[in-house]
Design a protein around this motif. Sequence first.
Motif, PDB file in Angstrom:
ATOM      1  N   ALA A 202       5.628   5.273   4.888  1.00  0.00           N
ATOM      2  CA  ALA A 202       5.175   4.239   3.940  1.00  0.00           C
ATOM      3  C   ALA A 202       4.733   2.992   4.694  1.00  0.00           C
ATOM      4  O   ALA A 202       3.713   2.377   4.376  1.00  0.00           O
ATOM      5  CB  ALA A 202       6.297   3.911   2.956  1.00  0.00           C
ATOM      6  N   GLU A 203       5.480   2.659   5.731  1.00  0.00           N
ATOM      7  CA  GLU A 203       5.167   1.474   6.537  1.00  0.00           C
ATOM      8  C   GLU A 203       3.799   1.618   7.227  1.00  0.00           C
ATOM      9  O   GLU A 203       2.963   0.710   7.188  1.00  0.00           O
ATOM     10  CB  GLU A 203       6.300   1.339   7.588  1.00  0.00           C
ATOM     11  CG  GLU A 203       6.175   0.233   8.576  1.00  0.00           C
ATOM     12  CD  GLU A 203       6.541  -1.112   7.965  1.00  0.00           C
ATOM     13  OE1 GLU A 203       7.446  -1.116   7.115  1.00  0.00           O
ATOM     14  OE2 GLU A 203       5.895  -2.107   8.342  1.00  0.00           O
ATOM     15  N   VAL A 204       3.580   2.809   7.819  1.00  0.00           N
ATOM     16  CA  VAL A 204       2.307   3.062   8.523  1.00  0.00           C
ATOM     17  C   VAL A 204       1.145   3.001   7.527  1.00  0.00           C
ATOM     18  O   VAL A 204       0.089   2.438   7.805  1.00  0.00           O
ATOM     19  CB  VAL A 204       2.353   4.448   9.224  1.00  0.00           C
ATOM     20  CG1 VAL A 204       1.008   4.779   9.866  1.00  0.00           C
ATOM     21  CG2 VAL A 204       3.434   4.474  10.271  1.00  0.00           C
ATOM     22  N   ILE A 205       1.357   3.558   6.348  1.00  0.00           N
ATOM     23  CA  ILE A 205       0.289   3.574   5.329  1.00  0.00           C
ATOM     24  C   ILE A 205       0.034   2.143   4.834  1.00  0.00           C
ATOM     25  O   ILE A 205      -1.109   1.752   4.624  1.00  0.00           O
ATOM     26  CB  ILE A 205       0.708   4.487   4.144  1.00  0.00           C
ATOM     27  CG1 ILE A 205       1.015   5.878   4.646  1.00  0.00           C
ATOM     28  CG2 ILE A 205      -0.324   4.455   3.027  1.00  0.00           C
ATOM     29  CD1 ILE A 205      -0.031   6.884   4.575  1.00  0.00           C
ATOM     30  N   ASN A 206       1.094   1.371   4.665  1.00  0.00           N
ATOM     31  CA  ASN A 206       0.907  -0.027   4.249  1.00  0.00           C
ATOM     32  C   ASN A 206       0.077  -0.791   5.271  1.00  0.00           C
ATOM     33  O   ASN A 206      -0.788  -1.591   4.918  1.00  0.00           O
ATOM     34  CB  ASN A 206       2.253  -0.729   4.070  1.00  0.00           C
ATOM     35  CG  ASN A 206       2.877  -0.380   2.736  1.00  0.00           C
ATOM     36  OD1 ASN A 206       2.181   0.026   1.801  1.00  0.00           O
ATOM     37  ND2 ASN A 206       4.191  -0.514   2.637  1.00  0.00           N
ATOM     38  N   GLN A 207       0.368  -0.519   6.554  1.00  0.00           N
ATOM     39  CA  GLN A 207      -0.402  -1.191   7.611  1.00  0.00           C
ATOM     40  C   GLN A 207      -1.872  -0.800   7.521  1.00  0.00           C
ATOM     41  O   GLN A 207      -2.760  -1.621   7.665  1.00  0.00           O
ATOM     42  CB  GLN A 207       0.146  -0.816   8.994  1.00  0.00           C
ATOM     43  CG  GLN A 207       1.419  -1.567   9.326  1.00  0.00           C
ATOM     44  CD  GLN A 207       2.173  -0.937  10.488  1.00  0.00           C
ATOM     45  OE1 GLN A 207       1.677  -0.047  11.164  1.00  0.00           O
ATOM     46  NE2 GLN A 207       3.383  -1.392  10.709  1.00  0.00           N
ATOM     47  N   ARG A 208      -2.124   0.483   7.264  1.00  0.00           N
ATOM     48  CA  ARG A 208      -3.512   0.949   7.146  1.00  0.00           C
ATOM     49  C   ARG A 208      -4.204   0.248   5.961  1.00  0.00           C
ATOM     50  O   ARG A 208      -5.337  -0.213   6.071  1.00  0.00           O
ATOM     51  CB  ARG A 208      -3.489   2.475   6.952  1.00  0.00           C
ATOM     52  CG  ARG A 208      -4.730   3.056   6.346  1.00  0.00           C
ATOM     53  CD  ARG A 208      -5.694   3.541   7.386  1.00  0.00           C
ATOM     54  NE  ARG A 208      -6.892   4.090   6.783  1.00  0.00           N
ATOM     55  CZ  ARG A 208      -7.757   4.854   7.416  1.00  0.00           C
ATOM     56  NH1 ARG A 208      -7.572   5.153   8.679  1.00  0.00           N
ATOM     57  NH2 ARG A 208      -8.826   5.309   6.816  1.00  0.00           N
ATOM     58  N   CYS A 209      -3.487   0.165   4.838  1.00  0.00           N
ATOM     59  CA  CYS A 209      -4.080  -0.451   3.644  1.00  0.00           C
ATOM     60  C   CYS A 209      -4.356  -1.944   3.880  1.00  0.00           C
ATOM     61  O   CYS A 209      -5.301  -2.494   3.323  1.00  0.00           O
ATOM     62  CB  CYS A 209      -3.166  -0.269   2.432  1.00  0.00           C
ATOM     63  SG  CYS A 209      -3.127   1.432   1.867  1.00  0.00           S
ATOM     64  N   ALA A 210      -3.528  -2.561   4.729  1.00  0.00           N
ATOM     65  CA  ALA A 210      -3.713  -3.991   4.981  1.00  0.00           C
ATOM     66  C   ALA A 210      -4.997  -4.259   5.758  1.00  0.00           C
ATOM     67  O   ALA A 210      -5.592  -5.325   5.632  1.00  0.00           O
ATOM     68  CB  ALA A 210      -2.506  -4.544   5.746  1.00  0.00           C
ATOM     69  N   VAL A 211      -5.433  -3.297   6.563  1.00  0.00           N
ATOM     70  CA  VAL A 211      -6.629  -3.544   7.391  1.00  0.00           C
ATOM     71  C   VAL A 211      -7.851  -2.746   6.932  1.00  0.00           C
ATOM     72  O   VAL A 211      -8.952  -2.992   7.387  1.00  0.00           O
ATOM     73  CB  VAL A 211      -6.357  -3.220   8.896  1.00  0.00           C
ATOM     74  CG1 VAL A 211      -5.334  -4.174   9.467  1.00  0.00           C
ATOM     75  CG2 VAL A 211      -5.945  -1.772   9.100  1.00  0.00           C
ATOM     76  N   ASN A 212      -7.659  -1.777   6.071  1.00  0.00           N
ATOM     77  CA  ASN A 212      -8.793  -0.954   5.643  1.00  0.00           C
ATOM     78  C   ASN A 212      -8.984  -1.090   4.131  1.00  0.00           C
ATOM     79  O   ASN A 212      -8.208  -0.545   3.339  1.00  0.00           O
ATOM     80  CB  ASN A 212      -8.544   0.513   6.050  1.00  0.00           C
ATOM     81  CG  ASN A 212      -9.754   1.376   5.790  1.00  0.00           C
ATOM     82  OD1 ASN A 212     -10.326   1.368   4.703  1.00  0.00           O
ATOM     83  ND2 ASN A 212     -10.162   2.115   6.793  1.00  0.00           N
ATOM     84  N   ARG A 213     -10.035  -1.814   3.773  1.00  0.00           N
ATOM     85  CA  ARG A 213     -10.248  -2.129   2.355  1.00  0.00           C
ATOM     86  C   ARG A 213     -10.494  -0.861   1.521  1.00  0.00           C
ATOM     87  O   ARG A 213     -10.003  -0.735   0.404  1.00  0.00           O
ATOM     88  CB  ARG A 213     -11.434  -3.105   2.254  1.00  0.00           C
ATOM     89  CG  ARG A 213     -11.551  -3.741   0.906  1.00  0.00           C
ATOM     90  CD  ARG A 213     -12.331  -5.031   0.957  1.00  0.00           C
ATOM     91  NE  ARG A 213     -13.088  -5.245  -0.271  1.00  0.00           N
ATOM     92  CZ  ARG A 213     -12.547  -5.523  -1.439  1.00  0.00           C
ATOM     93  NH1 ARG A 213     -11.251  -5.646  -1.552  1.00  0.00           N
ATOM     94  NH2 ARG A 213     -13.308  -5.705  -2.507  1.00  0.00           N
ATOM     95  N   ASP A 214     -11.260   0.077   2.081  1.00  0.00           N
ATOM     96  CA  ASP A 214     -11.556   1.310   1.329  1.00  0.00           C
ATOM     97  C   ASP A 214     -10.269   2.073   1.008  1.00  0.00           C
ATOM     98  O   ASP A 214     -10.092   2.587  -0.104  1.00  0.00           O
ATOM     99  CB  ASP A 214     -12.503   2.214   2.119  1.00  0.00           C
ATOM    100  CG  ASP A 214     -13.923   1.672   2.108  1.00  0.00           C
ATOM    101  OD1 ASP A 214     -14.200   0.778   1.293  1.00  0.00           O
ATOM    102  OD2 ASP A 214     -14.732   2.129   2.929  1.00  0.00           O
ATOM    103  N   SER A 215      -9.368   2.153   1.991  1.00  0.00           N
ATOM    104  CA  SER A 215      -8.101   2.854   1.750  1.00  0.00           C
ATOM    105  C   SER A 215      -7.265   2.091   0.729  1.00  0.00           C
ATOM    106  O   SER A 215      -6.619   2.680  -0.142  1.00  0.00           O
ATOM    107  CB  SER A 215      -7.278   2.972   3.034  1.00  0.00           C
ATOM    108  OG  SER A 215      -7.911   3.823   3.939  1.00  0.00           O
ATOM    109  N   ASN A 216      -7.297   0.755   0.852  1.00  0.00           N
ATOM    110  CA  ASN A 216      -6.506  -0.066  -0.068  1.00  0.00           C
ATOM    111  C   ASN A 216      -6.970   0.125  -1.516  1.00  0.00           C
ATOM    112  O   ASN A 216      -6.153   0.255  -2.429  1.00  0.00           O
ATOM    113  CB  ASN A 216      -6.602  -1.539   0.348  1.00  0.00           C
ATOM    114  CG  ASN A 216      -5.591  -2.382  -0.391  1.00  0.00           C
ATOM    115  OD1 ASN A 216      -4.441  -1.977  -0.528  1.00  0.00           O
ATOM    116  ND2 ASN A 216      -6.017  -3.523  -0.902  1.00  0.00           N
ATOM    117  N   ILE A 217      -8.306   0.204  -1.689  1.00  0.00           N
ATOM    118  CA  ILE A 217      -8.835   0.384  -3.048  1.00  0.00           C
ATOM    119  C   ILE A 217      -8.632   1.836  -3.510  1.00  0.00           C
ATOM    120  O   ILE A 217      -8.257   2.095  -4.650  1.00  0.00           O
ATOM    121  CB  ILE A 217     -10.340   0.010  -3.091  1.00  0.00           C
ATOM    122  CG1 ILE A 217     -10.517  -1.478  -2.801  1.00  0.00           C
ATOM    123  CG2 ILE A 217     -10.955   0.371  -4.447  1.00  0.00           C
ATOM    124  CD1 ILE A 217     -11.954  -1.917  -2.584  1.00  0.00           C
TER     125      ILE A 217
END
Length: 422
Positions: A202-217
């Motif tokens: 979950a932590e790794v995915i949160n980090q990805r979402c914080a820097v990658n807008r497409d993944s976050n959306i």
Amino acid sequence: MSEAEVQEKKLNEDTELRIVVNEGEAIVELVDGRAEIFGSELVKNKKYLFQKGSRIAIFTYEGATVDVVGSGVHSYTSDETPMVIYLNTHAALEQIRKVAECDPSHRGPRIMLVGPTDVGKSTVCRILCNYSVRMGRSPILVDLDVGQGEISVPGTMGAIFINKMADIMEGFDCSRPLVFNFGATTPSENLPLYDLLVKELAEVINQRCAVNRDSNIGGIIINTCGWVHGDGYQCLVSAAEAFEVESVVVIDHERLYNDLKRDLPSFVKILHQPKSGGTETRSKEMRAAMRSERIHRYFYGTASSRLNPYTFEVNFSDVLLAKIGAEQLPESCLPFGAKIDDHNTKVVGVKPSSSLIHCLLAISPSTSISQNVLKETVLGFVVVNQVNDEAQTLTILSPQQELPSKVLIVTSIKFVDDRTIE
Ligand code: ADP
């Protein structure tokens, strides 16, 4: 039906053709209209091949004609399918994405699919991911099912970043997955480790979402284990918390739905949805066979995309073997501050021995045996085909010509490489 005989199936709108390949192969071709398999659209006049054991549903919203060829194929049409319910779920996720798109302080949807085994959780995840890709989104598929996960070999949990539809026959592109090694096929084998890895993922995915807008959306779609009672239920609650999901879909289990409504915070939307009548209930033996098939596929690929693994010897002295979980010490012997559960997540060195035969080993990127091994995503897997105590060597089945790292983590999963059976 003879091998060459073609069965033409006309499907009305909102119906599906369910196909089970009992023997041989099935060839499926869309000849008219539009249809999809678990959210991936069929290309007209393209032939799709399904091997023995496949179980699929060709669904159409508008009506379609499909040709099916295969002597060992059982097929039937059903107009009782929950596809429209799944489509509505997708529409709700899309609303959340639209808000995230307009306002960067919001994030995309985070949805978790739960329910007993064989109710179609993985299939619904696949449908939801495919529908979102068809809208131009890039969701993250997280698979916490260490028994029948679809991202890597059994005994792992992981995630893939999706930007294209699942291939009809091969599934999603898993060539660059994020994989944590759990090392066993049920969370019950080491609950503290399971919990820790879920949090880490979950932590790794949160980090990805914080820097990658497409993944976050695009958001996160989470598949889970079918163990829904006792500690299994607690694993689901912890996973919902770790990934901060805002919706949970419970497939086919009213009690689980009620329990989650009671135990999850009130802002989490909990939905109860039916399972498809097409889902198959698999026996324990079938599950074990599927796990073995999954490992086979990791090394040897599939009929349409074959892989050629390597077999080579490594000296005992050239590898560092580790396992996760040490012997439990009595409380009185624990160092100051240590908890009774800590032994479960302790990384300890292992001496090579004949007990390693057929063991699946995870390759750690670490350079030495330390607690870091636990939380690092793994580089891949090898299997020990032979142990030669005299020559002090291991014979290893590997996807690569040489080991990318010398630290190998022993799992409790065994795989008998059929190429070694004379
Ligand atoms: P779970 O993840 O809950 O264990 P799966 O999604 O793996 O369940 O589904 C179990 C089996 O049922 C799979 O073989 C899948 O291909 C099949 N299946 C799912 N939905 C359908 C359907 N609508 N028609 C036919 N087979 C289906």
